[in-house]
Design an enzyme around this catalytic site. Structure first.
Site, PDB file in Angstrom:
ATOM      1  N   THR A   1       0.814  -1.212   0.000  1.00  0.00           N
ATOM      2  CA  THR A   1       0.000   0.000   0.000  1.00  0.00           C
ATOM      3  C   THR A   1       0.847   1.261   0.000  1.00  0.00           C
ATOM      4  OG1 THR A   1      -1.538   1.284   1.376  1.00  0.00           O
ATOM      5  CG2 THR A   1      -0.102  -0.226   2.524  1.00  0.00           C
TER       6      THR A   1
ATOM      7  N   TYR B   1      -2.210   0.452   9.943  1.00  0.00           N
ATOM      8  CA  TYR B   1      -2.390  -0.261   8.680  1.00  0.00           C
ATOM      9  C   TYR B   1      -1.117  -0.188   7.843  1.00  0.00           C
ATOM     10  CZ  TYR B   1      -3.753  -1.023   3.828  1.00  0.00           C
ATOM     11  OH  TYR B   1      -3.794  -1.456   2.530  1.00  0.00           O
TER      12      TYR B   1
END
Length: 325
Positions: free
Chosen positions: A119, A143
């Site tokens: 990501t 995250y």
């Protein structure tokens, strides 16, 4: 590419299911591993679906050996940034610890190729809005940190073994299968385009704009939106690169241009013909002001050429899928 079975973890989810579909259409044998906590059985259009957890090392090792699998594509993860801030251990448990067990199973079974779904959140807040693969890695939420830890584990395992890998760092994924067969079906989704399309159909009463005081031209967050079909294609090219003897690599998956929240909402209203009830709300925890990809590497290394890199197209396909739901 060789047509040996390929394991896809999280292959019943939004991104994984599109990759599974493209792999199946290309003639590959696919084994999908998913616990269906957020994925959908109906989204798996090709291959065999096995219900299980990536963190179950013994089960995964047996699966890899039984099917003589040399290539793994790993999508299984939690992805909601605000939730990662409020419940960080959930993200370190699933995204990091389970990936560690998956990598151990791959080492046990002699897996040769590993594609990892990472990501842009690993970059944190880039100083100039744009991120290259060698930009500083400073994630600002659990995250992003959970994914970066997984990248490091993969790199270290590759350095100590014959495993070769591709790390693909996604920017904001949106849209749906142009054929209308699959798309994002997650209840209570947080992705802006998905949420806005739901609102046009009355599935949500209004749209919240989280933060209007960011240091951007209109005060709202800017993101690089990539069509799911182009992203899925990048995975097939990454696998082909490794199968052909290519070296391990890390590459951004984005278009190199961004849109603000307000620009996206304007486009959704234009494409749908529906005026949205848009409300301003406080910033969400863990949101950087802007994330735009520098994506020259993936084009040069893999020959990746986007086909759906227009916001109208992304919104149109997302809206078509939402109407089918």
């Amino acid at each position: 590419m060789r047509k040996q079975p390929i394991l896809v973890t999280g292959g019943a989810g939004y991104i994984g299911s599109h990759v599974v579909r493209q792999l199946g259409e290309a003639g590959h044998q696919v084994i999908v591993l998913d616990n269906l906590s957020t994925g959908f059985r109906a989204s798996v259009l090709y291959g065999n679906l096995m219900i299980g957890d990536t963190g179950d090392r013994a089960f995964v090792t047996q699966l890899l050996r039984e099917h003589d699998i040399e290539s793994v594509l790993h999508f299984a993860a939690h992805i909601v940034v605000p939730e990662s801030v409020s419940d960080p251990l959930k993200y370190y448990g699933n995204n990091t610890c389970n990936t560690r067990e998956l990598l151990a199973a791959c080492a046990d079974a002699g897996v040769k190729h590993f594609i990892f779904s990472s990501t842009a959140a690993v970059y944190g807040i880039p100083p100039d809005m744009e991120c290259a693969e060698d930009s500083p890695l400073a994630p600002i939420n659990p995250y992003g940190r959970s994914k970066l830890m997984s990248e490091w584990m993969l790199q270290d395992l590759a350095a100590a073994s014959n495993l070769r890998y591709g790390v693909l760092r996604y920017f904001n994924v949106a849209g749906a299968d142009p054929g209308g067969r699959i798309g994002q079906s997650t209840p209570k989704a947080t992705h802006l385009i998905k949420v806005a399309c739901e609102a046009t159909l009355g599935k949500r009463s209004h749209i919240d704009v989280f933060g209007t005081d960011y240091p951007t031209p209109d005060g709202t967050c800017i993101r690089d939106y990539i069509h799911i079909e182009d992203l899925a294609r990048a995975h097939l090219l990454a696998l082909e690169h490794l199968h052909n003897g290519g070296e391990s690599f890390t590459a951004n998956c984005g278009y190199g241009h961004g849109y603000s929240v307000r620009e996206v909402l304007d486009k959704v209203q234009e494409v749908s013909g529906v005026k949205l009830d848009i409300r301003e709300a406080p910033r969400r925890a863990g949101d950087p002001p802007a994330l735009i990809a520098k994506a020259e590497r993936i084009r040069a290394l893999l020959g990746w050429t986007p086909q759906y890199n227009q916001l109208d197209t992304i919104v149109g396909h997302a809206l078509t899928w939402e109407r089918r739901l």
